[in-house]
Design a protein around this motif. Sequence first.
Motif, mmCIF file in Angstrom:
data_model
loop_
_atom_site.group_PDB
_atom_site.id
_atom_site.type_symbol
_atom_site.label_atom_id
_atom_site.label_comp_id
_atom_site.label_asym_id
_atom_site.label_seq_id
_atom_site.Cartn_x
_atom_site.Cartn_y
_atom_site.Cartn_z
ATOM 1 N N LEU A 1 4.714 9.617 5.155
ATOM 2 C CA LEU A 1 3.793 10.159 3.849
ATOM 3 C C LEU A 1 1.977 10.136 3.812
ATOM 4 C CD1 LEU A 1 6.171 12.372 1.820
ATOM 5 C CD2 LEU A 1 5.061 13.237 4.144
ATOM 6 N N THR A 2 2.599 8.862 3.360
ATOM 7 C CA THR A 2 1.015 8.000 3.090
ATOM 8 C C THR A 2 0.505 7.505 4.156
ATOM 9 O OG1 THR A 2 1.647 6.977 1.167
ATOM 10 C CG2 THR A 2 0.349 5.810 2.010
ATOM 11 N N VAL B 1 -8.436 9.745 0.114
ATOM 12 C CA VAL B 1 -7.479 8.516 -0.537
ATOM 13 C C VAL B 1 -8.627 7.804 -0.598
ATOM 14 C CG1 VAL B 1 -6.397 6.647 0.556
ATOM 15 C CG2 VAL B 1 -6.112 8.716 1.225
ATOM 16 N N LEU B 2 -9.870 7.399 0.069
ATOM 17 C CA LEU B 2 -10.947 6.050 -0.866
ATOM 18 C C LEU B 2 -11.086 6.841 -2.628
ATOM 19 C CD1 LEU B 2 -12.801 5.330 2.086
ATOM 20 C CD2 LEU B 2 -11.258 3.820 1.017
ATOM 21 N N GLU B 3 -11.470 7.755 -2.843
ATOM 22 C CA GLU B 3 -11.625 8.230 -4.024
ATOM 23 C C GLU B 3 -10.735 8.531 -4.827
ATOM 24 O OE1 GLU B 3 -12.991 12.166 -3.116
ATOM 25 O OE2 GLU B 3 -14.794 12.404 -2.319
ATOM 26 N N ASP B 4 -9.523 8.842 -4.337
ATOM 27 C CA ASP B 4 -7.870 8.373 -5.129
ATOM 28 C C ASP B 4 -8.393 7.043 -5.807
ATOM 29 O OD1 ASP B 4 -7.898 11.132 -5.280
ATOM 30 O OD2 ASP B 4 -6.225 10.702 -3.870
ATOM 31 N N LEU B 5 -8.287 5.906 -4.783
ATOM 32 C CA LEU B 5 -8.144 4.892 -4.867
ATOM 33 C C LEU B 5 -9.173 4.186 -5.796
ATOM 34 C CD1 LEU B 5 -7.044 3.068 -1.494
ATOM 35 C CD2 LEU B 5 -5.748 3.452 -3.636
ATOM 36 N N PHE C 1 -3.619 4.034 -9.888
ATOM 37 C CA PHE C 1 -1.792 3.308 -10.692
ATOM 38 C C PHE C 1 -0.630 3.635 -9.258
ATOM 39 C CE2 PHE C 1 1.950 3.277 -13.203
ATOM 40 C CZ PHE C 1 1.405 2.111 -13.678
ATOM 41 N N GLY C 2 -0.771 4.915 -8.968
ATOM 42 C CA GLY C 2 -0.158 5.569 -8.292
ATOM 43 C C GLY C 2 0.421 5.136 -7.419
ATOM 44 N N PHE C 3 -0.663 4.501 -6.577
ATOM 45 C CA PHE C 3 -0.642 3.902 -4.996
ATOM 46 C C PHE C 3 0.184 2.370 -5.681
ATOM 47 C CE2 PHE C 3 -3.543 6.758 -3.411
ATOM 48 C CZ PHE C 3 -3.764 7.337 -2.746
ATOM 49 N N VAL D 1 4.357 0.558 -3.960
ATOM 50 C CA VAL D 1 3.856 -0.936 -3.054
ATOM 51 C C VAL D 1 4.508 -1.610 -4.297
ATOM 52 C CG1 VAL D 1 2.897 -2.820 -2.972
ATOM 53 C CG2 VAL D 1 1.730 -0.810 -2.259
ATOM 54 N N ALA D 2 4.939 -1.416 -5.627
ATOM 55 C CA ALA D 2 6.204 -2.534 -5.771
ATOM 56 C C ALA D 2 7.537 -1.902 -5.752
ATOM 57 C CB ALA D 2 5.225 -1.912 -8.037
#
Length: 54
Positions: A5-6, A17-21, A28-30, A34-35
Amino acid sequence: MLVVLTAWRVLAYPQRVLEDLHVPARAFGFFTGVAGTNVVAVCLIALGETVPVA
């Protein structure tokens, strides 16, 4: 499923997606994702479950 989905979201909406980052509250959700995958991998390795990498 989360990885699929990602990946779809990155392909379908790359600018969003770039704006979210760039927004700390959403980025923080991304990093949590990963963690989380790292924790699952470590648990599986500790249980002896391994997947050969080609």
